[in-house]
Write an enzyme that holds these catalytic residues in place. Sequence first.
Site, PDB file in Angstrom:
ATOM      1  N   LYS A  33       0.939  -1.223   0.171  1.00 62.41           N
ATOM      2  CA  LYS A  33       0.111   0.074  -0.112  1.00 62.41           C
ATOM      3  C   LYS A  33       0.834   1.309  -0.059  1.00 62.41           C
ATOM      4  O   LYS A  33       1.869   1.296   0.854  1.00 62.41           O
ATOM      5  CB  LYS A  33      -1.037   0.063   1.183  1.00 62.41           C
ATOM      6  CG  LYS A  33      -1.958   1.053   1.188  1.00 62.41           C
ATOM      7  CD  LYS A  33      -2.638   1.420   2.605  1.00 62.41           C
ATOM      8  CE  LYS A  33      -1.734   2.303   3.388  1.00 62.41           C
ATOM      9  NZ  LYS A  33      -2.304   3.071   4.522  1.00 62.41           N
ATOM     10  N   ASP A  60      -3.619   4.225  -1.994  1.00 60.13           N
ATOM     11  CA  ASP A  60      -4.609   4.674  -0.897  1.00 60.13           C
ATOM     12  C   ASP A  60      -4.626   6.180  -0.888  1.00 60.13           C
ATOM     13  O   ASP A  60      -3.874   6.510   0.270  1.00 60.13           O
ATOM     14  CB  ASP A  60      -4.427   3.919   0.214  1.00 60.13           C
ATOM     15  CG  ASP A  60      -5.150   4.270   1.405  1.00 60.13           C
ATOM     16  OD1 ASP A  60      -6.329   4.617   1.249  1.00 60.13           O
ATOM     17  OD2 ASP A  60      -4.779   4.125   2.704  1.00 60.13           O
ATOM     18  N   LYS A  62      -7.599   8.067  -1.056  1.00 63.30           N
ATOM     19  CA  LYS A  62      -8.957   8.369  -0.607  1.00 63.30           C
ATOM     20  C   LYS A  62      -9.446   9.836  -1.166  1.00 63.30           C
ATOM     21  O   LYS A  62      -9.773  10.337  -0.520  1.00 63.30           O
ATOM     22  CB  LYS A  62      -8.978   8.541   0.680  1.00 63.30           C
ATOM     23  CG  LYS A  62      -8.225   7.326   1.625  1.00 63.30           C
ATOM     24  CD  LYS A  62      -8.267   7.726   3.014  1.00 63.30           C
ATOM     25  CE  LYS A  62      -7.817   6.244   4.000  1.00 63.30           C
ATOM     26  NZ  LYS A  62      -6.354   6.059   3.826  1.00 63.30           N
ATOM     27  N   ASP A  65     -14.025  14.746  -3.469  1.00 62.55           N
ATOM     28  CA  ASP A  65     -14.080  16.023  -4.091  1.00 62.55           C
ATOM     29  C   ASP A  65     -15.409  15.837  -4.949  1.00 62.55           C
ATOM     30  O   ASP A  65     -16.289  14.853  -5.040  1.00 62.55           O
ATOM     31  CB  ASP A  65     -13.173  16.352  -4.828  1.00 62.55           C
ATOM     32  CG  ASP A  65     -12.819  17.917  -4.806  1.00 62.55           C
ATOM     33  OD1 ASP A  65     -13.829  18.503  -5.094  1.00 62.55           O
ATOM     34  OD2 ASP A  65     -11.534  18.442  -4.594  1.00 62.55           O
ATOM     35  N   THR A 124     -10.950   3.145  10.214  1.00 65.99           N
ATOM     36  CA  THR A 124     -10.954   2.275  11.209  1.00 65.99           C
ATOM     37  C   THR A 124     -10.506   2.769  12.644  1.00 65.99           C
ATOM     38  O   THR A 124     -10.402   2.303  13.606  1.00 65.99           O
ATOM     39  CB  THR A 124      -9.833   0.962  11.127  1.00 65.99           C
ATOM     40  OG1 THR A 124      -8.534   1.780  10.641  1.00 65.99           O
ATOM     41  CG2 THR A 124     -10.719   0.270  10.023  1.00 65.99           C
ATOM     42  N   ARG A 217       2.480  -1.355  10.646  1.00 62.09           N
ATOM     43  CA  ARG A 217       3.553  -1.416  11.867  1.00 62.09           C
ATOM     44  C   ARG A 217       3.879  -3.134  12.443  1.00 62.09           C
ATOM     45  O   ARG A 217       5.159  -3.115  12.362  1.00 62.09           O
ATOM     46  CB  ARG A 217       3.194  -0.646  12.897  1.00 62.09           C
ATOM     47  CG  ARG A 217       3.424   0.789  12.598  1.00 62.09           C
ATOM     48  CD  ARG A 217       2.753   1.750  13.673  1.00 62.09           C
ATOM     49  NE  ARG A 217       1.375   1.879  13.333  1.00 62.09           N
ATOM     50  CZ  ARG A 217       0.394   2.876  13.699  1.00 62.09           C
ATOM     51  NH1 ARG A 217       0.815   3.838  14.277  1.00 62.09           N
ATOM     52  NH2 ARG A 217      -0.857   2.957  13.245  1.00 62.09           N
TER      53      ARG A 217
END
Length: 239
Positions: A33, A60, A62, A65, A124, A217
Amino acid sequence: MADDRLIVALDFHHMEEVRELVNKLGDSVSAYKVGMELYYSVGREAVIWLKDEGKKVFLDLKLHDIPNTVASGLCSLMDLGADMLNVHAEGGYTMMKTAAERLHKAAEEANVPCPKLIAVTVLTSISEEEWADLGFAQDVKIKSIAVRLAKLAKKAGLDGVVASPHEAALIREACGKDFLIVTPGVRPAGSSVDDQSRIATPAAALKNGATHLVVGRPVRSAEDPVQAAKNIIKEMEQV
């Protein structure tokens, strides 16, 4: 062996860090990603390098608009060769429908495979407490809104959504077996929660209906990233 369902998040500022981790992970990870942190730092270079290395890329960003701006932005990003792009479902039905139609048309005209287009439902990181602070009535739960947005995305012609593992089962039931459900907030047992609120283990996320898991992570910060990735894949294969 790599599993395309595992997407490792490259949340870095510099290409040196990207190359170091990707080279270290080698054949154990096939999909990555590229999010805002990396893309805003190094731009197109990250996606192009990953594709040259034979990796799948979820870009990614997002997009959120007015319909024409989002659609035009996606068509520009398509030229990079990313395998998956996303928008915010809260942009609405018309925005998503316009984006999907324009992206498919651009891919057809360029004679290239069309990237999968998915929509972000509810981040999330948002807890039930924060959800209430946003002004939703007490009886309007995150799950119900996530499912509603997923159904809207499917109606608009998108391939799937980004949703937490907690909503995956309901979205799977509402949107069918071929609908993509990409789940961040995946944490192997014993991992730090960090800034996520609605999380699950890899096995639980897949059992709930997820098709892809985004893990950052727990792999990037592991003492042995290769072994961390292999452990996640091993857990995924048990489902």
